[in-house]
Write a protein that holds these residues in place. Structure first.
Motif, PDB file in Angstrom:
ATOM      1  N   CYS A  42     -53.004 -11.243 -14.901  1.00 11.96           N
ATOM      2  CA  CYS A  42     -52.848  -9.823 -15.215  1.00 11.96           C
ATOM      3  C   CYS A  42     -52.617  -9.039 -13.922  1.00 11.96           C
ATOM      4  O   CYS A  42     -53.087  -9.432 -12.853  1.00 11.96           O
ATOM      5  N   SER A  43     -51.898  -7.925 -14.030  1.00 20.38           N
ATOM      6  CA  SER A  43     -51.635  -7.089 -12.849  1.00 20.38           C
ATOM      7  C   SER A  43     -52.889  -6.359 -12.369  1.00 20.38           C
ATOM      8  O   SER A  43     -52.871  -5.763 -11.288  1.00 20.38           O
ATOM      9  N   ASP A  44     -53.945  -6.410 -13.130  1.00 18.35           N
ATOM     10  CA  ASP A  44     -55.191  -5.705 -12.805  1.00 18.35           C
ATOM     11  C   ASP A  44     -55.616  -5.956 -11.350  1.00 18.35           C
ATOM     12  O   ASP A  44     -55.652  -7.104 -10.898  1.00 18.35           O
ATOM     13  N   SER A  45     -55.960  -4.865 -10.667  1.00 18.53           N
ATOM     14  CA  SER A  45     -56.281  -4.941  -9.226  1.00 18.53           C
ATOM     15  C   SER A  45     -57.572  -5.709  -8.945  1.00 18.53           C
ATOM     16  O   SER A  45     -57.855  -6.066  -7.808  1.00 18.53           O
ATOM     17  N   ARG A  46     -58.352  -5.963 -10.002  1.00 20.50           N
ATOM     18  CA  ARG A  46     -59.643  -6.637  -9.789  1.00 20.50           C
ATOM     19  C   ARG A  46     -59.577  -8.149  -9.962  1.00 20.50           C
ATOM     20  O   ARG A  46     -60.604  -8.818  -9.931  1.00 20.50           O
ATOM     21  N   ARG A  64     -47.420 -12.024 -12.106  1.00 20.90           N
ATOM     22  CA  ARG A  64     -48.416 -11.199 -12.777  1.00 20.90           C
ATOM     23  C   ARG A  64     -47.726 -10.129 -13.617  1.00 20.90           C
ATOM     24  O   ARG A  64     -46.691  -9.595 -13.212  1.00 20.90           O
ATOM     25  N   ILE A  66     -48.750  -7.119 -17.129  1.00 16.73           N
ATOM     26  CA  ILE A  66     -49.833  -6.527 -17.915  1.00 16.73           C
ATOM     27  C   ILE A  66     -50.289  -7.528 -18.979  1.00 16.73           C
ATOM     28  O   ILE A  66     -49.481  -8.004 -19.784  1.00 16.73           O
ATOM     29  N   HIS A  98     -58.561 -11.729 -18.276  1.00 17.85           N
ATOM     30  CA  HIS A  98     -59.882 -11.280 -17.796  1.00 17.85           C
ATOM     31  C   HIS A  98     -60.521 -10.370 -18.828  1.00 17.85           C
ATOM     32  O   HIS A  98     -59.838  -9.627 -19.542  1.00 17.85           O
ATOM     33  N   CYS A 101     -59.807  -6.315 -20.118  1.00 27.39           N
ATOM     34  CA  CYS A 101     -58.379  -6.111 -19.841  1.00 27.39           C
ATOM     35  C   CYS A 101     -57.859  -4.862 -20.562  1.00 27.39           C
ATOM     36  O   CYS A 101     -57.889  -4.779 -21.793  1.00 27.39           O
ATOM     37  N   GLY A 102     -57.376  -3.900 -19.771  1.00 27.30           N
ATOM     38  CA  GLY A 102     -56.883  -2.641 -20.346  1.00 27.30           C
ATOM     39  C   GLY A 102     -55.676  -2.858 -21.247  1.00 27.30           C
ATOM     40  O   GLY A 102     -55.494  -2.137 -22.239  1.00 27.30           O
ATOM     41  N   ILE A 184     -64.965 -10.234 -14.709  1.00 31.04           N
ATOM     42  CA  ILE A 184     -65.082  -9.344 -13.540  1.00 31.04           C
ATOM     43  C   ILE A 184     -66.547  -9.034 -13.234  1.00 31.04           C
ATOM     44  O   ILE A 184     -66.921  -8.849 -12.077  1.00 31.04           O
TER      45      ILE A 184
END
Ligand code: CO
Length: 215
Positions: A42-46, A64, A66, A98, A101-102, A184
């Protein structure tokens, strides 16, 4: 100081530190890459792959997007996949989602998000495939977590549906597909799925593959 300038300064300090630790490092990296892993995350920064797996430059080829989706019409993903499998000959492809995930949460909801609707539609399709299993969970957080787990499993399956992966298997190339979920809140990865051949794949998705012919 502007935050972007800080990045440049930090890069300089990092490069000097690496050079001190191993004077050959950048020369070795510049000579080519031989990663054993393709990471679809995922592109998520975390969820920074090298950090959470304690790996280094050159270890992991990365794509990566979304919600770590494997969409069969996505030329970007497919190009990365083809290069990783046919040229780099990676031995493992890891789809890593993760919790929290938004993208998956947004697919769960009904907001009209314009262009994003089109991407999230792919995730809604996973929901529809597993609707009864997801909806029988009463707690909302647990329900979304289940959806996230099923999504990585489905994306690993989507890899097995590609002629690129099926070709590698037909050629006897070692290629394992993994579905992982990163938590996370603990920093830990949960191993959800492993696919090492197309035996369990619904026959409708199997191509007649000529060994040695690559597309
Ligand atoms: Co995400």
């Amino acid at each position: 100081m502007d935050v972007h300038k800080r990045l440049i300064l930090q890069n300089k300090a990092w490069a000097e530190e690496q050079q001190e630790k191993n004077p050959e490092l950048f020369k070795e990296l510049a000579s080519g890459q031989h990663p054993k892993f393709l990471w679809i995350g995922c592109s998520d920064s975390r969820v920074p792959v090298n950090e959470i797996t304690d790996t280094h430059s050159g270890d992991i080829f990365v794509h990566r997007n979304i919600a770590n989706m494997v969409v069969h019409t996505d030329l970007n993903l497919l190009s990365v996949l083809q290069y990783a499998v046919q040229v780099l000959k990676v031995e493992h492809i890891i789809v890593c989602g993760h919790y929290g995930c938004g993208g998956v949460k947004a697919a769960f909801e009904h907001n009209n998000l314009g262009l994003l609707n089109k991407w999230l539609r792919n995730i809604k399709d996973v929901y529809r495939l597993h609707q009864s299993e997801i909806e029988e969970i009463k707690d909302e957080d647990a329900r979304i977590n289940k959806f996230i787990e099923l999504n990585v499993e489905e994306q690993a399956l989507n890899l097995a549906k590609t002629s690129i992966v099926q070709q590698a298997w037909a050629d006897g190339q070692k290629l394992l597909l993994h579905g992982w979920v990163f938590d996370i809140s603990t920093g830990l990865v949960h191993d959800r799925k492993l696919i090492d051949n197309g035996d369990d794949l619904d026959p409708i998705y199997k191509y007649d593959i000529d060994s040695g012919v690559q597309y």
